[in-house]
Design a protein around this motif. Structure first.
Motif, mmCIF file in Angstrom:
data_model
loop_
_atom_site.group_PDB
_atom_site.id
_atom_site.type_symbol
_atom_site.label_atom_id
_atom_site.label_comp_id
_atom_site.label_asym_id
_atom_site.label_seq_id
_atom_site.Cartn_x
_atom_site.Cartn_y
_atom_site.Cartn_z
ATOM 1 N N SER A 60 30.705 -43.913 39.727
ATOM 2 C CA SER A 60 31.087 -45.207 40.303
ATOM 3 C C SER A 60 32.388 -45.074 41.081
ATOM 4 C CB SER A 60 31.257 -46.253 39.197
ATOM 5 O OG SER A 60 32.400 -45.946 38.410
ATOM 6 N N GLU A 61 32.585 -45.949 42.053
ATOM 7 C CA GLU A 61 33.833 -45.933 42.838
ATOM 8 C C GLU A 61 35.065 -46.061 41.930
ATOM 9 O OE1 GLU A 61 31.525 -48.651 44.223
ATOM 10 O OE2 GLU A 61 31.602 -48.280 46.395
ATOM 11 N N LYS A 62 34.910 -46.890 40.893
ATOM 12 C CA LYS A 62 36.029 -47.104 39.968
ATOM 13 C C LYS A 62 36.426 -45.806 39.278
ATOM 14 C CE LYS A 62 37.266 -49.725 35.798
ATOM 15 N NZ LYS A 62 36.775 -50.724 34.794
ATOM 16 N N ASN A 63 35.440 -45.040 38.835
ATOM 17 C CA ASN A 63 35.739 -43.812 38.101
ATOM 18 C C ASN A 63 36.321 -42.713 38.986
ATOM 19 O OD1 ASN A 63 35.169 -44.621 35.506
ATOM 20 N ND2 ASN A 63 33.038 -43.971 35.570
ATOM 21 N N VAL A 64 35.752 -42.526 40.179
ATOM 22 C CA VAL A 64 36.311 -41.468 41.039
ATOM 23 C C VAL A 64 37.720 -41.841 41.506
ATOM 24 C CG1 VAL A 64 34.048 -40.658 41.797
ATOM 25 C CG2 VAL A 64 35.252 -42.343 43.175
ATOM 26 N N LYS A 65 37.948 -43.129 41.672
ATOM 27 C CA LYS A 65 39.294 -43.589 42.042
ATOM 28 C C LYS A 65 40.289 -43.306 40.915
ATOM 29 C CE LYS A 65 41.730 -47.766 43.608
ATOM 30 N NZ LYS A 65 41.551 -49.173 44.048
ATOM 31 N N HIS A 81 46.677 -42.353 44.904
ATOM 32 C CA HIS A 81 46.654 -43.455 43.951
ATOM 33 C C HIS A 81 46.441 -44.775 44.696
ATOM 34 C CE1 HIS A 81 48.152 -40.835 40.711
ATOM 35 N NE2 HIS A 81 48.921 -40.298 41.641
ATOM 36 N N ASN A 82 45.606 -45.626 44.126
ATOM 37 C CA ASN A 82 45.355 -46.954 44.694
ATOM 38 C C ASN A 82 44.709 -46.917 46.071
ATOM 39 O OD1 ASN A 82 46.549 -48.274 42.422
ATOM 40 N ND2 ASN A 82 48.578 -47.776 43.280
ATOM 41 N N ALA A 83 43.985 -45.850 46.369
ATOM 42 C CA ALA A 83 43.254 -45.784 47.638
ATOM 43 C C ALA A 83 42.032 -46.694 47.576
ATOM 44 C CB ALA A 83 42.825 -44.352 47.913
ATOM 45 N N GLU A 84 41.550 -47.106 48.738
ATOM 46 C CA GLU A 84 40.309 -47.876 48.811
ATOM 47 C C GLU A 84 39.133 -46.891 48.865
ATOM 48 O OE1 GLU A 84 40.221 -50.695 51.946
ATOM 49 O OE2 GLU A 84 42.192 -51.538 51.462
ATOM 50 N N VAL A 85 38.125 -47.140 48.055
ATOM 51 C CA VAL A 85 36.995 -46.221 47.959
ATOM 52 C C VAL A 85 35.688 -46.990 48.138
ATOM 53 C CG1 VAL A 85 35.815 -44.525 46.507
ATOM 54 C CG2 VAL A 85 38.291 -44.827 46.292
ATOM 55 N N SER A 86 34.823 -46.461 48.985
ATOM 56 C CA SER A 86 33.486 -47.043 49.127
ATOM 57 C C SER A 86 32.460 -45.918 49.123
ATOM 58 C CB SER A 86 33.373 -47.861 50.413
ATOM 59 O OG SER A 86 33.640 -47.056 51.548
ATOM 60 N N TRP A 111 38.111 -37.532 57.134
ATOM 61 C CA TRP A 111 36.947 -38.253 57.648
ATOM 62 C C TRP A 111 36.904 -38.072 59.159
ATOM 63 C CZ3 TRP A 111 33.136 -40.834 55.006
ATOM 64 C CH2 TRP A 111 32.223 -41.561 55.783
ATOM 65 N N ILE A 112 35.782 -37.612 59.682
ATOM 66 C CA ILE A 112 35.677 -37.357 61.108
ATOM 67 C C ILE A 112 35.073 -38.575 61.798
ATOM 68 C CG2 ILE A 112 34.744 -35.836 62.889
ATOM 69 C CD1 ILE A 112 36.797 -34.552 60.964
ATOM 70 N N ASP A 113 35.873 -39.197 62.656
ATOM 71 C CA ASP A 113 35.387 -40.335 63.430
ATOM 72 C C ASP A 113 34.749 -39.837 64.719
ATOM 73 O OD1 ASP A 113 35.825 -42.750 62.034
ATOM 74 O OD2 ASP A 113 37.982 -42.516 62.332
ATOM 75 N N GLY A 114 33.788 -40.558 65.196
ATOM 76 C CA GLY A 114 33.105 -40.192 66.430
ATOM 77 C C GLY A 114 31.673 -40.668 66.375
ATOM 78 N N TYR A 161 31.778 -40.455 49.423
ATOM 79 C CA TYR A 161 32.619 -41.646 49.430
ATOM 80 C C TYR A 161 33.542 -41.613 50.654
ATOM 81 C CZ TYR A 161 31.363 -41.240 44.471
ATOM 82 O OH TYR A 161 30.683 -41.079 43.292
ATOM 83 N N ARG A 162 33.815 -42.782 51.172
ATOM 84 C CA ARG A 162 34.849 -42.912 52.200
ATOM 85 C C ARG A 162 36.115 -43.433 51.518
ATOM 86 N NH1 ARG A 162 34.024 -44.891 58.375
ATOM 87 N NH2 ARG A 162 36.199 -44.644 59.076
ATOM 88 N N VAL A 163 37.192 -42.714 51.730
ATOM 89 C CA VAL A 163 38.458 -43.031 51.063
ATOM 90 C C VAL A 163 39.503 -43.402 52.113
ATOM 91 C CG1 VAL A 163 40.304 -42.154 49.581
ATOM 92 C CG2 VAL A 163 37.925 -41.423 49.198
ATOM 93 N N SER A 164 40.109 -44.569 51.946
ATOM 94 C CA SER A 164 41.156 -45.026 52.862
ATOM 95 C C SER A 164 42.481 -45.083 52.108
ATOM 96 C CB SER A 164 40.822 -46.421 53.414
ATOM 97 O OG SER A 164 39.575 -46.407 54.071
ATOM 98 N N TYR A 165 43.499 -44.427 52.676
ATOM 99 C CA TYR A 165 44.813 -44.420 52.030
ATOM 100 C C TYR A 165 45.882 -44.484 53.109
ATOM 101 C CZ TYR A 165 48.664 -43.072 48.961
ATOM 102 O OH TYR A 165 49.845 -43.048 48.252
ATOM 103 N N LYS A 166 46.623 -45.571 53.095
ATOM 104 C CA LYS A 166 47.618 -45.843 54.137
ATOM 105 C C LYS A 166 46.912 -45.830 55.493
ATOM 106 C CE LYS A 166 51.508 -44.325 51.345
ATOM 107 N NZ LYS A 166 52.663 -43.404 51.190
#
Length: 354
Positions: free
Chosen positions: A15-20, A30-35, A112-115, A49-54
């Motif tokens: 789950s996103e909660k557990n990997v976070k 820490h406290n990254a957004e995970v989807s 994460w590679i955007d494009g 998972y896509r992870v967003s941090y700052k």
């Protein structure tokens, strides 16, 4: 604990909660957004998972293979990066490891590679794809993985599998006569062209000199979903299946995906353009071309759908299989014309009769 219970527990652990909570802290995230963007709950269970941090984005992936294979993949990515191929590197944890072991599951983190996903309807994208593959093969001919890696080596004789598949078609023909249902009748109505394709493939593959085939590190899943185009740059992702193998296998796998599409259906001119762009970076031998021809000539979809149908005839969705085989056989004449023209091109290019 039963396998069903284990799978259920694994899904909960992923789950996103557990990997976070249990994975990302190893990277200081820490406290990254995970989807979660992908979960494949099969024997080779994987999750992405896509992870967003700052202001940064990352890709966290649970791999489905053991550490020794992960070290091979890491070696491949680092090798290509050092030779200027754009690949997302596997990032280090805070304690300088390249993976996290959480509940006996291995996780890796990359940027994460955007494009845009490679568009095979765009000739520009096709040329970028082929030229980049030539570059990958050229720079990795002498690839060596780091100590502790598994030896992921392919280089199997293509004739062995093609000959086996050719014989399978004869077996499926007998089964079709026996069952005589709608699928079987469609199969038999198209068996002549299919066997001609398979026989051509079989004959060409039997003449390949394995010692004259080009070898290098190969991606082994070099298709549009794993090729990202960012402006004029091309990135290659997901090296899970990479191994040291025949260059022609990588080329053939990519070309088959390209040529099955409605917009680029068995286009021999596009194939030649693809190969010419590839050869600006890495020259191919006549046996490489024979490998590509034999691979593309075989009626692989027809074989695979028939195999699956007759193996599951009592419990499968027959309407779905009928729809699949109708779509496949509609391309067989185009495929046969492609094989003839491509054979003529190879014979002209090398001055030899195949």
């Amino acid at each position: 604990m039963t396998s069903i219970a284990k799978n259920k527990n694994n899904i909960e652990l992923l789950s996103e909660k557990n990997v976070k909570k249990y994975v990302l802290p190893y990277y200081g995230l820490h406290n990254a957004e995970v989807s979660q963007v992908k979960l494949k709950d099969t024997d080779k269970q994987r999750a992405v998972y896509r992870v967003s941090y700052k202001d940064k984005e990352y890709c966290l992936k649970k791999v489905y293979f053991p550490l020794e294979e992960l070290l091979f993949v890491y070696s491949a990515v680092e090798w290509l990066y050092r030779y200027g191929v754009k690949v997302p590197r596997i990032l280090s944890t805070l304690n300088h490891s390249r993976y996290v072991n959480y509940e006996n599951m291995l996780f890796i983190l990359t940027p994460w590679i955007d494009g845009d996903k490679c568009d095979f309807d765009s000739i520009k994208h096709v040329l970028l794809t082929s030229g980049n593959l030539g570059k990958i093969h050229k720079v990795s001919q002498n690839f060596k993985p780091i100590l502790g890696s598994s030896e992921k080596i392919g280089c199997t004789n293509p004739h062995n599998s093609l000959n086996k598949h050719y014989n399978n078609l004869m077996t499926y023909s007998n089964l079709a006569f026996k069952h005589n249902d709608k699928f079987s009748r469609i199969f038999l109505d198209n068996i002549e062209t299919s066997l001609l394709l398979a026989k051509t493939s079989n004959n060409i593959s039997s003449s390949i000199n394995l010692d004259n085939l080009s070898k290098s590190l190969c991606h082994n899943d070099y298709v549009s979903k794993n090729i990202i185009v960012d402006k004029n740059d091309i990135w290659v992702i997901d090296f899970d299946k990479c191994k040291y193998d025949f260059c022609a296998l990588d080329i053939s796998y990519c070309l088959r995906r390209l040529l099955r599409r409605d917009g680029t259906k068995w286009n021999v001119e596009l194939t030649i353009t693809f190969l010419n762009e590839y050869e600006k970076h890495n020259q191919l031998t006549i046996d490489d071309y024979k490998y590509i021809l034999s691979y593309l000539a075989f009626p692989q979809k027809y074989w695979k759908i028939s195999r699956d149908y007759f193996a599951n005839i009592s419990k499968c969705n027959k309407k779905a299989f009928i729809s699949l085989i109708e779509k496949v056989v509609a391309q067989h004449e185009d495929q046969l014309n492609f094989v003839r023209k491509f054979t003529e091109y190879i014979e002209f290019k090398f001055g030899e009769t195949l």
